[in-house]
Design a protein around this motif. Structure first.
Motif, PDB file in Angstrom:
ATOM      1  N   LEU A  33       0.833  -1.201   0.000  1.00  0.00           N
ATOM      2  CA  LEU A  33       0.000   0.000   0.000  1.00  0.00           C
ATOM      3  C   LEU A  33       0.866   1.250   0.000  1.00  0.00           C
ATOM      4  O   LEU A  33       2.033   1.217   0.413  1.00  0.00           O
ATOM      5  CB  LEU A  33      -0.911   0.022   1.233  1.00  0.00           C
ATOM      6  CG  LEU A  33      -1.915  -1.117   1.376  1.00  0.00           C
ATOM      7  CD1 LEU A  33      -2.664  -1.001   2.697  1.00  0.00           C
ATOM      8  CD2 LEU A  33      -2.888  -1.127   0.205  1.00  0.00           C
ATOM      9  N   HIS A  34       0.287   2.347  -0.443  1.00  0.00           N
ATOM     10  CA  HIS A  34       0.994   3.617  -0.450  1.00  0.00           C
ATOM     11  C   HIS A  34       0.036   4.731  -0.068  1.00  0.00           C
ATOM     12  O   HIS A  34      -1.129   4.738  -0.464  1.00  0.00           O
ATOM     13  CB  HIS A  34       1.606   3.909  -1.825  1.00  0.00           C
ATOM     14  CG  HIS A  34       2.746   4.880  -1.767  1.00  0.00           C
ATOM     15  ND1 HIS A  34       2.579   6.233  -1.635  1.00  0.00           N
ATOM     16  CD2 HIS A  34       4.093   4.682  -1.821  1.00  0.00           C
ATOM     17  CE1 HIS A  34       3.756   6.836  -1.603  1.00  0.00           C
ATOM     18  NE2 HIS A  34       4.694   5.907  -1.708  1.00  0.00           N
ATOM     19  N   TYR A  35       0.546   5.689   0.700  1.00  0.00           N
ATOM     20  CA  TYR A  35      -0.278   6.806   1.150  1.00  0.00           C
ATOM     21  C   TYR A  35      -0.541   7.778   0.003  1.00  0.00           C
ATOM     22  O   TYR A  35       0.320   8.016  -0.849  1.00  0.00           O
ATOM     23  CB  TYR A  35       0.433   7.546   2.287  1.00  0.00           C
ATOM     24  CG  TYR A  35      -0.308   8.763   2.786  1.00  0.00           C
ATOM     25  CD1 TYR A  35      -1.325   8.636   3.724  1.00  0.00           C
ATOM     26  CD2 TYR A  35       0.001  10.033   2.305  1.00  0.00           C
ATOM     27  CE1 TYR A  35      -2.019   9.753   4.177  1.00  0.00           C
ATOM     28  CE2 TYR A  35      -0.680  11.153   2.762  1.00  0.00           C
ATOM     29  CZ  TYR A  35      -1.691  11.009   3.687  1.00  0.00           C
ATOM     30  OH  TYR A  35      -2.373  12.116   4.130  1.00  0.00           O
ATOM     31  N   ALA A  36      -1.745   8.333  -0.007  1.00  0.00           N
ATOM     32  CA  ALA A  36      -2.099   9.376  -0.970  1.00  0.00           C
ATOM     33  C   ALA A  36      -3.005  10.374  -0.284  1.00  0.00           C
ATOM     34  O   ALA A  36      -3.646  10.073   0.722  1.00  0.00           O
ATOM     35  CB  ALA A  36      -2.788   8.766  -2.191  1.00  0.00           C
ATOM     36  N   LYS A  37      -3.067  11.591  -0.854  1.00  0.00           N
ATOM     37  CA  LYS A  37      -3.883  12.640  -0.264  1.00  0.00           C
ATOM     38  C   LYS A  37      -5.152  12.859  -1.060  1.00  0.00           C
ATOM     39  O   LYS A  37      -5.194  12.644  -2.272  1.00  0.00           O
ATOM     40  CB  LYS A  37      -3.098  13.957  -0.210  1.00  0.00           C
ATOM     41  CG  LYS A  37      -2.212  14.083   1.006  1.00  0.00           C
ATOM     42  CD  LYS A  37      -1.837  15.528   1.245  1.00  0.00           C
ATOM     43  CE  LYS A  37      -0.930  15.631   2.463  1.00  0.00           C
ATOM     44  NZ  LYS A  37      -1.626  15.325   3.710  1.00  0.00           N
ATOM     45  N   SER A  38      -6.190  13.299  -0.338  1.00  0.00           N
ATOM     46  CA  SER A  38      -7.392  13.813  -0.973  1.00  0.00           C
ATOM     47  C   SER A  38      -7.556  15.250  -0.514  1.00  0.00           C
ATOM     48  O   SER A  38      -6.866  15.711   0.397  1.00  0.00           O
ATOM     49  CB  SER A  38      -8.617  12.988  -0.577  1.00  0.00           C
ATOM     50  OG  SER A  38      -8.963  13.239   0.764  1.00  0.00           O
ATOM     51  N   LEU A  39      -8.483  15.951  -1.111  1.00  0.00           N
ATOM     52  CA  LEU A  39      -8.685  17.344  -0.750  1.00  0.00           C
ATOM     53  C   LEU A  39      -9.132  17.486   0.696  1.00  0.00           C
ATOM     54  O   LEU A  39      -8.801  18.453   1.380  1.00  0.00           O
ATOM     55  CB  LEU A  39      -9.737  17.969  -1.684  1.00  0.00           C
ATOM     56  CG  LEU A  39     -10.009  19.454  -1.485  1.00  0.00           C
ATOM     57  CD1 LEU A  39      -8.756  20.273  -1.746  1.00  0.00           C
ATOM     58  CD2 LEU A  39     -11.141  19.920  -2.393  1.00  0.00           C
ATOM     59  N   GLU A  40      -9.886  16.511   1.203  1.00  0.00           N
ATOM     60  CA  GLU A  40     -10.439  16.608   2.546  1.00  0.00           C
ATOM     61  C   GLU A  40      -9.788  15.656   3.541  1.00  0.00           C
ATOM     62  O   GLU A  40     -10.242  15.538   4.671  1.00  0.00           O
ATOM     63  CB  GLU A  40     -11.948  16.345   2.499  1.00  0.00           C
ATOM     64  CG  GLU A  40     -12.708  17.370   1.675  1.00  0.00           C
ATOM     65  CD  GLU A  40     -14.190  17.066   1.579  1.00  0.00           C
ATOM     66  OE1 GLU A  40     -14.611  16.017   2.133  1.00  0.00           O
ATOM     67  OE2 GLU A  40     -14.918  17.841   0.951  1.00  0.00           O
ATOM     68  N   GLY A  41      -8.727  14.938   3.128  1.00  0.00           N
ATOM     69  CA  GLY A  41      -8.098  14.009   4.056  1.00  0.00           C
ATOM     70  C   GLY A  41      -7.008  13.201   3.395  1.00  0.00           C
ATOM     71  O   GLY A  41      -6.137  13.732   2.721  1.00  0.00           O
ATOM     72  N   GLY A  42      -7.076  11.865   3.563  1.00  0.00           N
ATOM     73  CA  GLY A  42      -6.076  10.995   2.967  1.00  0.00           C
ATOM     74  C   GLY A  42      -6.673   9.648   2.671  1.00  0.00           C
ATOM     75  O   GLY A  42      -7.800   9.332   3.047  1.00  0.00           O
ATOM     76  N   CYS A  43      -5.904   8.817   1.970  1.00  0.00           N
ATOM     77  CA  CYS A  43      -6.337   7.464   1.646  1.00  0.00           C
ATOM     78  C   CYS A  43      -5.092   6.624   1.388  1.00  0.00           C
ATOM     79  O   CYS A  43      -3.962   7.129   1.448  1.00  0.00           O
ATOM     80  CB  CYS A  43      -7.267   7.460   0.425  1.00  0.00           C
ATOM     81  SG  CYS A  43      -6.434   7.769  -1.161  1.00  0.00           S
ATOM     82  N   VAL A  44      -5.278   5.348   1.109  1.00  0.00           N
ATOM     83  CA  VAL A  44      -4.195   4.500   0.627  1.00  0.00           C
ATOM     84  C   VAL A  44      -4.630   3.874  -0.690  1.00  0.00           C
ATOM     85  O   VAL A  44      -5.823   3.650  -0.927  1.00  0.00           O
ATOM     86  CB  VAL A  44      -3.821   3.393   1.643  1.00  0.00           C
ATOM     87  CG1 VAL A  44      -3.311   3.996   2.937  1.00  0.00           C
ATOM     88  CG2 VAL A  44      -4.993   2.471   1.913  1.00  0.00           C
TER      89      VAL A  44
END
Length: 891
Positions: free
Chosen positions: A708-719
């Motif tokens: 898995l790898h971390y990624a950003k969203s406009l309102e938070g984050g995800c993987v």
């Protein structure tokens, strides 16, 4: 190791004290402490509850200026800061810090003259003109109108004296140009009426230097005043009306310092190198994991990982990480913000209490209150050394932001406001008959209306809007928006209402002259309602029906309601083994209502469940050596079901449920071997363990999973799955996909782009839930301990001198239930001392004191900030070393 050594020393001192106690020759008893913990006046040694009490004189002598100092004298009580109306008190691992959010209830509830305060200023203001403070540990729902699972902190103010005039004033000056003043005047009015006026004032310079402005911040400028009117027309009827006003206007920020271990972004994803510097920045978390105590924690955030820096980077008005090569000052008392923080608060409290003795031994009382609390806070972020590029939107490298003013680099402006109105009513019938059976029964109702707003604006999003000619509404209002619903910034608005009713009471049965049974019961109904308004950032103008003006997308506005009820109670058996020894055993259950969670980028969030606790407490209260020693011991065990704990996910505070067990011991002792000397010791031991529960840690969403790898969203984050991300990076390396495709714009980026998901199979999700079983509860150090010594010396004439010294130790703990090094708080110690000269004839005191004599920059609180702010961490500090003098005159 240091913790065990300190505690061992404390136990050794206490043991030596009581072993030597048998050698005491004189027999002057310690002053008896009278409390109303069970709603009737009685000696604290006769109350089968773990309670600590402090008179006004004891608070002055021990330099317990406010509720925030009580951790220095109460076992297993921890205060971890808090700047607003919800101070972060934890008792036995339970408190407000573990269940925050605008719709959550505190596990430790401050009370003012027995009135429960869901909003109060008890955590930020000093005590003044009070009779005593009582701290009850454990569930108290059968005694107090508003149930609290952790305990009660009750501040009892001085009542008017209807026969004698008296007054006092205290003037104090200390380091940091600290000026304090307290005063009261009591005026009898004809035997039937009496009025008591009291006030408190505090002004001081800030403890923290803002390097960007050159000003001291975290200052205090506040005052409070109180008027109490007493009416006693007959011996059987008493009535009190109290009005208290609090105001504050200063640069309070909780002493927060922002720390960050910079995350420059990955050089590779799996076996695929990330050749593009732009792509590396868009894959950055902002700040990496690790202990806040390492030197690298004084780094700066990768600006591209903040939502403002992301927008400016996409727009081209900045290039890459604008904090590159920049570090923070390693001095925890030095910060950098482009504008100084400001804090304004007002609180109005109105109380009415009547007591009517219907017959000998039967009293009917009514207690009503009205509280209005308003607070407004504003602050700015650090501005980077690398500024804006010279573009059409930022001519000369300057952008004139309507909300934040002209700036040369990316920066964030934040506003928050709270508007609370609380009403309570309590009717109680209580007996004090001569027979074997007595009772206390009550009805309680509470109404709370709360409106919370959070405004977060970056000049970068405003620049993005202006340059892209976005169709969203652009609010040109300088400063905070008067409309309240603009779209070129984050604006979170949460209206909330709580209705709570309860019936509660206790039955007291003296089975024999020495054995008493207490049976208590409570039935509670809670109804919570709120309207969820979605965050509108760069949303289309006119949504909500007003063309060209801000409005909500009505299809996403969600009215919500929760109803819950519970029957709880307790059974206590207490045995007066001798006149001086009381043993008691209590079995009880506590309850706290559930609440609402805020939807996140990846979907809706279900409400969290109500919390219940089954508690067992075994205690012994002893008065020894002809009253020269009090020795109180308590053992307890809690079994929590659906314990509520919170975390920050994006800009949303989410609350999850878990199960937990708490076990502990408490030791409280006072010994006066001779009349002039008094020694005290308090030791608390806690063993907390989460027994079931999982949750995603926003600070570590992948949990080290290489797939898995971390990624950003406009309102938070995800993987996202790493194999799919490798294909995306390969496409960027080959020039088939622009690196800007990784930017987490609305509906875009790795977390939000349907096109990227379809093309590469990213499968974004919130992350790997952590199995929390076996972890400790936050705010629950294994050991807390304090010892104090007070010696009084007659100087001749009317003068006495009193020398006092106090030591406090708090063991290491965690600021989160995730228990990783990211949230670890080290153990710390505190030393206080004072010298008081007292003239009995003049009724005059002169006190010279020193607080936090070790002058350590002690970190007492830690919180992870939003992912949109790059996962920076804010720390709260203990006050620095202070020397001061106080003059008190009484009439």
């Amino acid at each position: 190791m240091r913790s065990r050594t300190a505690i061992g020393a404390l136990i050794g001192v206490a043991g030596g004290v009581f072993a030597a106690g048998t050698q005491a020759q004189e027999s002057k008893a310690l002053e008896e402490i009278i409390v109303t913990a069970q709603k009737r006046a009685e000696s604290i040694q006769d109350v089968p509850i773990a309670v600590s009490a402090f008179s006004a004189a004891a608070l002055e002598e021990q330099q317990l200026d406010g509720a925030y100092d009580l951790q220095n004298a109460v076992p297993n009580l921890v205060f971890s800061g808090g700047t607003g109306s919800t101070p972060n008190f934890n008792i036995r691992g339970v408190g407000s810090a573990n269940g925050i959010g605008s719709t959550g209830d505190s596990g430790v509830l401050p009370h003012h003259n027995n009135v429960p305060l869901t909003v109060s200023r008890v955590g930020v203001s000093d005590f003044y003109d009070i009779e005593r403070v009582e701290v009850l540990r454990g569930p108290q729902g059968t005694l107090y109108g508003r149930n609290a699972t952790g305990g009660v902190l009750n501040v009892i103010t001085a009542k008017p004296n209807l026969t004698d005039f008296n007054a006092s004033t205290t003037l104090e000056y200390a380091d940091y140009d600290t000026r304090k003043a307290k005063a009261h005047v009591n005026i009898p009015l004809g035997g039937m009426f009496g009025v008591r006026l009291a006030g408190n004032y505090l002004q001081r310079d800030g403890y923290t230097e803002n390097l960007a402005t050159g000003n001291d911040i975290d200052s205090r400028d506040l005052w409070s005043s109180r008027v109490t009117l007493a009416f006693e027309p007959t011996e059987s009827f008493r009535a009190y009306v109290l009005y208290e006003r609090f105001e504050e206007d200063d640069s309070r920020n909780g002493g927060a310092k922002t720390l960050c271990i910079k995350d420059a972004g990955p050089s590779s994803v799996g076996a695929t190198p990330v050749n593009s510097a732009v792509a590396r920045n868009y894959l950055s978390r902002g700040c990496s994991q690790g202990s806040i105590y390492q030197p690298s924690a004084f780094g700066t955030v990768n600006s591209v990982a903040t939502f403002g820096g992301m927008f400016s980077n996409v727009l081209g008005v900045t290039t890459g990480d604008t904090f590159a090569g920049q570090t923070a000052d390693p001095d925890l008392r030095r910060a950098s913000a482009y504008r100084d923080p400001s804090y304004e608060a007002t609180n109005d409290l109105l109380e009415l209490e009547t007591q009517w003795d219907l017959t000998d031994g039967l009293t009917l009382s009514f207690l009503a209150s009205y509280t209005s609390d308003e607070a407004f806070a504003a602050g700015g972020s650090q501005q980077s050394n690398i500024g804006f590029n010279n573009t059409a939107v930022t001519p000369g490298g300057v952008f004139d932001d309507p909300q934040g003013g002209p700036g040369t680099g990316v920066r964030t402006l934040t506003y928050s406001s709270n508007d609370d109105i609380q009403r309570t009513g309590e009717l109680r019938l209580q007996s004090s008959f001569d027979g074997a059976i007595n009772f206390s029964a009550g009805l309680f109702a509470l109404n709370l209306d709360r409106q919370t707003t959070t405004f977060t604006s970056t000049n970068a999003t405003n620049a993005f809007h202006r340059a892209s000619r976005n169709a969203s509404y652009y609010d040109p209002t300088p400063g905070i928006p008067v409309s309240g619903l603009g779209h070129n910034y984050f604006f979170v608005y949460t209206p909330y209402e709580l209705e709570s009713q309860a019936a509660f009471g206790e039955l007291y049965w003296n089975l024999t002259d020495s054995l008493k049974l207490t049976v208590g019961a409570r039935y509670t109904e809670d109804e919570k309602s709120r309207v969820y308004y979605p965050v509108n950032l760069l949303a289309a103008a006119g949504q909500g029906g007003v063309v060209g003006a801000p409005g909500w997308n009505e299809s996403r506005v969600l009215p919500e309601k929760l109803e819950s009820n519970a029957t709880t109670g307790r059974v206590t058996l207490d045995w007066n083994v001798t006149h001086d020894t009381l043993l008691y055993l209590t079995l009880g259950r506590g309850y706290k209502a559930g609440g609402f969670n805020t939807p996140t980028t990846l979907g809706s969030a279900a409400p969290y469940d109500e919390e219940t606790v089954d508690a067992i407490e075994l205690g012994a209260k002893n008065t020894l050596l002809d009253g020269r020693v009090t020795l109180n011991l308590t053992a307890f065990m809690y079994d929590y079901q659906d314990y509520q704990f919170s975390k920050l996910d994006g800009f949303a505070s989410l609350v999850d449920n878990l199960d937990a067990e708490v076990r502990g011991l408490e030791f409280e002792a006072v010994w006066s071997p001779i009349d002039a000397l008094r020694l005290n010791a308090q030791i608390g031991y806690l063993d907390t363990e989460i027994t079931a529960g999982t949750s995603v840690d926003p600070f570590d969403r992948t949990q080290g999973d290489p797939s898995l790898h971390y990624a950003k969203s406009l309102e938070g984050g995800c993987v996202v799955n790493q194999a799919a991300l490798e294909r995306v990076i390969a496409a960027i390396n080959a020039g088939a996909l622009p690196a800007a495709a990784l930017a987490p714009l609305p509906g875009a980026g790795l977390c939000g782009s349907a096109a990227l998901n379809a093309a590469f199979g990213l499968r974004p999700n919130a992350g790997i839930p952590v199995n929390l079983k076996g972890n400790q509860l936050p705010g629950a150090p294994e050991w807390t301990a304090s010892v104090g010594a007070q010696y009084t010396l007659a100087l001749g004439g009317d003068w006495d001198a009193m020398l006092r010294a106090d030591y406090y130790h708090q063991a290491e703990s965690y600021a989160s239930h995730f228990n990783t090094a990211d949230y670890e708080l080290r153990s710390w110690d505190n030393y206080n001392a004072s010298l008081m000269f007292r003239n009995q004839a003049w009724d005059l005191d002169v006190q010279i004191y020193g607080k936090n004599l070790a002058d350590d920059d002690v970190i007492v609180g830690l919180s992870v900030q939003s992912e949109q702010l790059g996962l920076t961490r804010g720390v709260q500090l203990l006050e620095p070393r202070l020397f001061g003098v106080a003059l008190t005159k009484r009439w």
